[in-house]
Design a protein around this motif. Structure first.
Motif, PDB file in Angstrom:
ATOM      1  N   LEU A 166       9.036 -36.818  13.072  1.00 51.74           N
ATOM      2  CA  LEU A 166       8.750 -36.232  14.382  1.00 51.74           C
ATOM      3  C   LEU A 166       8.379 -34.755  14.262  1.00 51.74           C
ATOM      4  CD1 LEU A 166      11.663 -37.881  16.397  1.00 51.74           C
ATOM      5  CD2 LEU A 166       9.247 -38.507  16.461  1.00 51.74           C
ATOM      6  N   GLY A 167       8.186 -34.298  13.034  1.00 50.95           N
ATOM      7  CA  GLY A 167       7.767 -32.917  12.819  1.00 50.95           C
ATOM      8  C   GLY A 167       8.903 -31.930  12.660  1.00 50.95           C
ATOM      9  N   PHE A 168      10.160 -32.399  12.690  1.00 52.08           N
ATOM     10  CA  PHE A 168      11.261 -31.467  12.489  1.00 52.08           C
ATOM     11  C   PHE A 168      11.264 -30.997  11.035  1.00 52.08           C
ATOM     12  CE2 PHE A 168      12.836 -33.987  16.150  1.00 52.08           C
ATOM     13  CZ  PHE A 168      12.868 -32.949  17.067  1.00 52.08           C
ATOM     14  N   ILE A 169      11.598 -29.732  10.852  1.00 50.06           N
ATOM     15  CA  ILE A 169      11.468 -29.067   9.559  1.00 50.06           C
ATOM     16  C   ILE A 169      12.821 -29.041   8.871  1.00 50.06           C
ATOM     17  CG2 ILE A 169      10.723 -26.966   8.406  1.00 50.06           C
ATOM     18  CD1 ILE A 169       9.294 -26.267  11.138  1.00 50.06           C
ATOM     19  N   SER A 170      12.878 -29.596   7.673  1.00 44.17           N
ATOM     20  CA  SER A 170      14.123 -29.609   6.905  1.00 44.17           C
ATOM     21  C   SER A 170      14.003 -28.680   5.705  1.00 44.17           C
ATOM     22  CB  SER A 170      14.444 -31.025   6.423  1.00 44.17           C
ATOM     23  OG  SER A 170      14.764 -31.862   7.521  1.00 44.17           O
ATOM     24  N   GLU A 171      15.095 -27.988   5.412  1.00 45.44           N
ATOM     25  CA  GLU A 171      15.197 -27.166   4.217  1.00 45.44           C
ATOM     26  C   GLU A 171      16.166 -27.838   3.247  1.00 45.44           C
ATOM     27  OE1 GLU A 171      14.483 -22.662   5.166  1.00 45.44           O
ATOM     28  OE2 GLU A 171      16.041 -23.392   6.526  1.00 45.44           O
ATOM     29  N   PRO A 172      15.918 -27.722   1.946  1.00 49.63           N
ATOM     30  CA  PRO A 172      16.671 -28.504   0.964  1.00 49.63           C
ATOM     31  C   PRO A 172      18.179 -28.309   1.012  1.00 49.63           C
ATOM     32  CG  PRO A 172      14.747 -27.482  -0.050  1.00 49.63           C
ATOM     33  CD  PRO A 172      14.853 -26.914   1.325  1.00 49.63           C
TER      34      PRO A 172
ATOM     35  N   GLU B  17      -1.905 -22.934   3.216  1.00 50.33           N
ATOM     36  CA  GLU B  17      -3.251 -22.400   2.984  1.00 50.33           C
ATOM     37  C   GLU B  17      -4.254 -23.534   2.807  1.00 50.33           C
ATOM     38  OE1 GLU B  17      -5.653 -19.374  -0.042  1.00 50.33           O
ATOM     39  OE2 GLU B  17      -3.477 -19.646  -0.225  1.00 50.33           O
ATOM     40  N   LYS B  18      -3.824 -24.587   2.114  1.00 54.84           N
ATOM     41  CA  LYS B  18      -4.642 -25.774   1.921  1.00 54.84           C
ATOM     42  C   LYS B  18      -3.716 -26.969   1.763  1.00 54.84           C
ATOM     43  CE  LYS B  18      -5.120 -24.352  -2.909  1.00 54.84           C
ATOM     44  NZ  LYS B  18      -6.077 -23.980  -3.971  1.00 54.84           N
ATOM     45  N   VAL B  19      -4.295 -28.156   1.683  1.00 50.63           N
ATOM     46  CA  VAL B  19      -3.479 -29.380   1.669  1.00 50.63           C
ATOM     47  C   VAL B  19      -2.472 -29.371   0.529  1.00 50.63           C
ATOM     48  CG1 VAL B  19      -3.572 -31.886   1.351  1.00 50.63           C
ATOM     49  CG2 VAL B  19      -5.215 -30.761   2.867  1.00 50.63           C
ATOM     50  N   SER B  20      -2.851 -28.859  -0.616  1.00 52.09           N
ATOM     51  CA  SER B  20      -1.981 -28.890  -1.789  1.00 52.09           C
ATOM     52  C   SER B  20      -0.978 -27.747  -1.831  1.00 52.09           C
ATOM     53  CB  SER B  20      -2.826 -28.864  -3.058  1.00 52.09           C
ATOM     54  OG  SER B  20      -3.622 -27.684  -3.105  1.00 52.09           O
ATOM     55  N   SER B  21      -1.058 -26.823  -0.879  1.00 51.05           N
ATOM     56  CA  SER B  21      -0.175 -25.650  -0.893  1.00 51.05           C
ATOM     57  C   SER B  21       1.231 -26.008  -0.432  1.00 51.05           C
ATOM     58  CB  SER B  21      -0.736 -24.562   0.024  1.00 51.05           C
ATOM     59  OG  SER B  21      -2.008 -24.145  -0.391  1.00 51.05           O
ATOM     60  N   ASP B  22       2.203 -25.221  -0.893  1.00 54.42           N
ATOM     61  CA  ASP B  22       3.558 -25.348  -0.381  1.00 54.42           C
ATOM     62  C   ASP B  22       3.601 -24.894   1.076  1.00 54.42           C
ATOM     63  OD1 ASP B  22       4.526 -26.259  -2.805  1.00 54.42           O
ATOM     64  OD2 ASP B  22       5.086 -24.248  -3.509  1.00 54.42           O
ATOM     65  N   ARG B  23       4.460 -25.512   1.818  1.00 52.45           N
ATOM     66  CA  ARG B  23       4.606 -25.192   3.236  1.00 52.45           C
ATOM     67  C   ARG B  23       5.417 -23.915   3.406  1.00 52.45           C
ATOM     68  NH1 ARG B  23       7.927 -29.564   6.506  1.00 52.45           N
ATOM     69  NH2 ARG B  23       9.501 -28.736   5.106  1.00 52.45           N
ATOM     70  N   GLN B  24       4.924 -22.984   4.196  1.00 51.12           N
ATOM     71  CA  GLN B  24       5.685 -21.795   4.564  1.00 51.12           C
ATOM     72  C   GLN B  24       6.352 -22.042   5.919  1.00 51.12           C
ATOM     73  OE1 GLN B  24       3.514 -17.978   4.148  1.00 51.12           O
ATOM     74  NE2 GLN B  24       1.817 -19.215   3.377  1.00 51.12           N
ATOM     75  N   ILE B  25       7.612 -21.690   6.022  1.00 52.43           N
ATOM     76  CA  ILE B  25       8.338 -21.799   7.293  1.00 52.43           C
ATOM     77  C   ILE B  25       8.362 -20.423   7.933  1.00 52.43           C
ATOM     78  CG2 ILE B  25      10.550 -22.323   8.371  1.00 52.43           C
ATOM     79  CD1 ILE B  25      11.070 -24.268   6.044  1.00 52.43           C
TER      80      ILE B  25
ATOM     81  N   ALA C 229      26.036 -15.960   8.720  1.00 56.48           N
ATOM     82  CA  ALA C 229      25.997 -14.510   8.553  1.00 56.48           C
ATOM     83  C   ALA C 229      24.568 -13.987   8.612  1.00 56.48           C
ATOM     84  CB  ALA C 229      26.657 -14.126   7.227  1.00 56.48           C
ATOM     85  N   ASN C 230      23.646 -14.720   8.019  1.00 60.99           N
ATOM     86  CA  ASN C 230      22.244 -14.309   7.997  1.00 60.99           C
ATOM     87  C   ASN C 230      21.616 -14.574   9.361  1.00 60.99           C
ATOM     88  OD1 ASN C 230      19.234 -15.294   7.587  1.00 60.99           O
ATOM     89  ND2 ASN C 230      19.676 -13.827   5.953  1.00 60.99           N
ATOM     90  N   ILE C 231      20.962 -13.580   9.928  1.00 58.50           N
ATOM     91  CA  ILE C 231      20.447 -13.706  11.297  1.00 58.50           C
ATOM     92  C   ILE C 231      19.339 -14.748  11.394  1.00 58.50           C
ATOM     93  CG2 ILE C 231      18.878 -11.753  10.944  1.00 58.50           C
ATOM     94  CD1 ILE C 231      20.482 -13.018  14.262  1.00 58.50           C
ATOM     95  N   GLU C 232      18.527 -14.879  10.354  1.00 55.96           N
ATOM     96  CA  GLU C 232      17.468 -15.879  10.415  1.00 55.96           C
ATOM     97  C   GLU C 232      18.053 -17.292  10.356  1.00 55.96           C
ATOM     98  OE1 GLU C 232      12.905 -16.478   8.831  1.00 55.96           O
ATOM     99  OE2 GLU C 232      14.235 -15.075   7.801  1.00 55.96           O
ATOM    100  N   ASP C 233      19.106 -17.485   9.549  1.00 58.47           N
ATOM    101  CA  ASP C 233      19.796 -18.771   9.542  1.00 58.47           C
ATOM    102  C   ASP C 233      20.464 -19.029  10.892  1.00 58.47           C
ATOM    103  OD1 ASP C 233      19.077 -19.521   6.994  1.00 58.47           O
ATOM    104  OD2 ASP C 233      20.916 -18.779   6.050  1.00 58.47           O
ATOM    105  N   HIS C 234      21.012 -17.980  11.479  1.00 62.00           N
ATOM    106  CA  HIS C 234      21.631 -18.139  12.804  1.00 62.00           C
ATOM    107  C   HIS C 234      20.596 -18.584  13.828  1.00 62.00           C
ATOM    108  CE1 HIS C 234      24.084 -17.426  16.339  1.00 62.00           C
ATOM    109  NE2 HIS C 234      23.168 -16.610  16.805  1.00 62.00           N
ATOM    110  N   PHE C 235      19.410 -17.984  13.764  1.00 57.98           N
ATOM    111  CA  PHE C 235      18.346 -18.386  14.682  1.00 57.98           C
ATOM    112  C   PHE C 235      17.962 -19.846  14.465  1.00 57.98           C
ATOM    113  CE2 PHE C 235      13.728 -18.896  15.471  1.00 57.98           C
ATOM    114  CZ  PHE C 235      13.697 -18.601  16.823  1.00 57.98           C
ATOM    115  N   LYS C 236      17.870 -20.261  13.213  1.00 53.83           N
ATOM    116  CA  LYS C 236      17.402 -21.615  12.901  1.00 53.83           C
ATOM    117  C   LYS C 236      18.471 -22.685  13.132  1.00 53.83           C
ATOM    118  CE  LYS C 236      15.833 -20.470   8.731  1.00 53.83           C
ATOM    119  NZ  LYS C 236      15.152 -20.565   7.414  1.00 53.83           N
ATOM    120  N   TYR C 237      19.756 -22.334  12.907  1.00 49.16           N
ATOM    121  CA  TYR C 237      20.804 -23.363  12.912  1.00 49.16           C
ATOM    122  C   TYR C 237      22.005 -23.032  13.794  1.00 49.16           C
ATOM    123  CZ  TYR C 237      18.193 -24.735   8.740  1.00 49.16           C
ATOM    124  OH  TYR C 237      17.201 -25.111   7.873  1.00 49.16           O
TER     125      TYR C 237
END
Length: 488
Positions: free
Chosen positions: A91-97, A129-137, A48-56
């Motif tokens: 291989l650099g693929f991005i996973s969400e929990p 922002e730096k090595v210790s920062s959380d990753r933004q998708i 239903a969510n367009i951003e989820d539709h784009f990603k998955y």
């Protein structure tokens, strides 16, 4: 001695024959059901969510080029020796929990669940922002950490391995699936696993020319050579050397509406956004008969007005104000919507950047490409061969590093240096941001156990030459110009 044999042996023979007949009947029924439901059962997972539709969400890549879900799931478990580290994330693929698949992968049931690729595999990246920062998708940005060639080579190598058999794979599938039903077991044993193995071996053979290219590394793809091999069946071993390398950076895909009518792709070979989208879908594994037009259109409608992300860090406004006039004088005519030269092709003799991508798109490729979707109202008709590279608008340019069409310059600040002063080697795949130079950190070889990709500008297709605009500015002017470009 009896010719027929003893009653006991006869009974055993009949029992064995009956068992084989029963297995044959079951397999025949499973095959019939498989092909019947392959025709009538076609059910993608929707969001239903367009951003989820784009990603998955599916764009139609699964029916022909998808991998059966449970095979796809167990490949990293059975063949970990063919990956840089554990799992597809290596291989650099991005996973969400909370998601079953990495970003850029979709699922569709064509009797059995299959996994394919979608737009997000090339157009979603990460930022720290730096090595210790959380990753933004960040969706719609270039997939800066994704090693797509690594994935292609992984599944091809797995298919050639002697472990790619029902006997080895089914127990692993049973373990992680919680148990298949009898029909599913028959399908996977006699159809899905053997057919997938054969299909991946065939694909690997078609793409064997990749072994003769410099590695793409994360964030890059050869756009049209796989087309030649898989769509048009070109004899890749007969092509000219300068035609066999066409590696470029993934582009951003936000804000598409004002791009309609501009010369698109790095070499400006098409000016119709919708046709460009359908071409890109083919690159993700869609075929002319499986393309899912409504779901692709849903993505296209969202990207039509999706704004570029704003620079999230502090900006020196005084310095940026100085840079704004420098940008207007030196860059705007080619790189701002409405500029006199924006979206137009600059001849290769003038722009002077690496020619391999331009040379890889030939008149023969063009003539074949314009036959795609023959018989449909959306048959390709707008592809053209050009003589250079297109001036692209720079909205959200801060997030598009590395720079030039082939990603051969790590930062905007280094792009303002003459080619001989730009880095000859640097590292790709790091998502930590360099706020001073405007790009991703490129001088770090590894982070913990993760090795970044060493990019060598002396290899074919990797040259950092050309685009000399702004290189004559003074150091203070360059700093001001880069500070302003953070705001685009």
């Amino acid at each position: 001695m009896s010719v027929i044999g003893t009653p006991t042996s006869l009974a055993n023979s009949l029992k064995t024959a009956f068992k084989r007949l029963w297995i044959f009947v079951l397999v025949a029924v499973a095959v019939a059901i498989f092909f019947l439901f392959s025709v009538v059962s076609n059910s993608p997972v929707d969001y239903a969510n367009i951003e989820d539709h784009f990603k998955y969400g599916s764009i139609g890549s699964e029916p022909v080029n998808g991998i059966p879900y449970w095979i796809w799931k167990v490949l990293p478990e059975i063949f970990p020796d063919k990956l840089p580290a554990r799992g597809y994330e290596s291989l650099g693929f991005i996973s969400e929990p909370d998601k079953d698949l990495p970003i850029g992968f979709s699922k569709r049931r064509v009797f059995i669940d299959r996994v394919g690729l979608n737009c997000a595999v090339c157009h979603t990246g990460t930022l720290r922002e730096k090595v210790s920062s959380d990753r933004q998708i960040i969706t719609a940005m270039p997939a800066n950490v994704t090693n797509l060639e690594g994935y292609i080579k992984f599944i091809s190598a797995a298919a050639l391995d002697e472990r790619f058999t029902p006997r080895r794979m089914l127990p692993e599938i049973e373990k992680i699936s919680g148990g298949l039903n009898p029909i599913q077991k028959l399908i996977y044993r006699y159809l899905a696993i053997p057919q997938t193995r054969d299909a991946l071996i065939n694909q690997g053979s078609q793409l064997a020319f990749l072994n003769n290219q410099p590695d793409w590394g994360p964030g890059r793809v050869d756009t049209f050579n796989p087309y030649k091999a898989m769509q048009f069946h070109f004899p890749m071993d007969k092509l000219r050397e300068d035609e066999l390398v066409g590696t470029v950076d993934f582009p951003s895909v936000w804000n598409q509406q004002p791009r309609e009518g501009l010369q698109l792709h790095w070499d400006g070979n098409n000016s119709v956004v919708d046709e460009r989208n359908k071409s890109a879908a083919l690159g993700a594994g869609v075929t002319p008969t499986t393309i899912d037009l409504p779901r692709i259109q849903r993505v296209a409608d969202w990207l039509w007005t999706l704004p570029a992300p704003k620079y999230p860090y502090a900006i020196n406004e005084s310095l940026a104000s100085t840079g704004e006039q420098l940008f207007a004088n030196n860059c705007a005519s080619c790189h701002v919507f409405g500029g006199s030269q924006v979206g137009k092709v600059v001849p290769i003799e003038e722009i002077g950047t690496d020619p391999y991508r331009l040379n890889s798109y030939t008149y023969e490729t063009l003539s074949n490409q314009n036959t795609l979707y023959a018989g449909y109202p959306w048959r390709f008709k707008n592809f053209r061969k050009t003589n250079g590279y297109a001036n692209i608008p720079l909205d959200g340019v801060w997030l598009r590093a590395p720079y030039l069409h082939n990603g051969s310059v790590p930062s905007l600040r280094e792009l303002l240096e003459k080619p001989e002063n730009r880095p000859g080697q640097f590292y790709r795949g790091n998502d930590v941001y360099d706020q001073e130079k405007v790009g991703f950190v490129s001088n770090v070889a590894a982070e913990n156990s993760k090795q970044f990709f060493k990019f060598d500008t002396t290899l074919p297709g990797n040259s950092n030459s050309g685009h000399l605009y702004g290189t004559e500015l003074g150091a203070d002017e360059k700093a001001a110009l880069v500070e302003y470009m953070k705001k685009l």
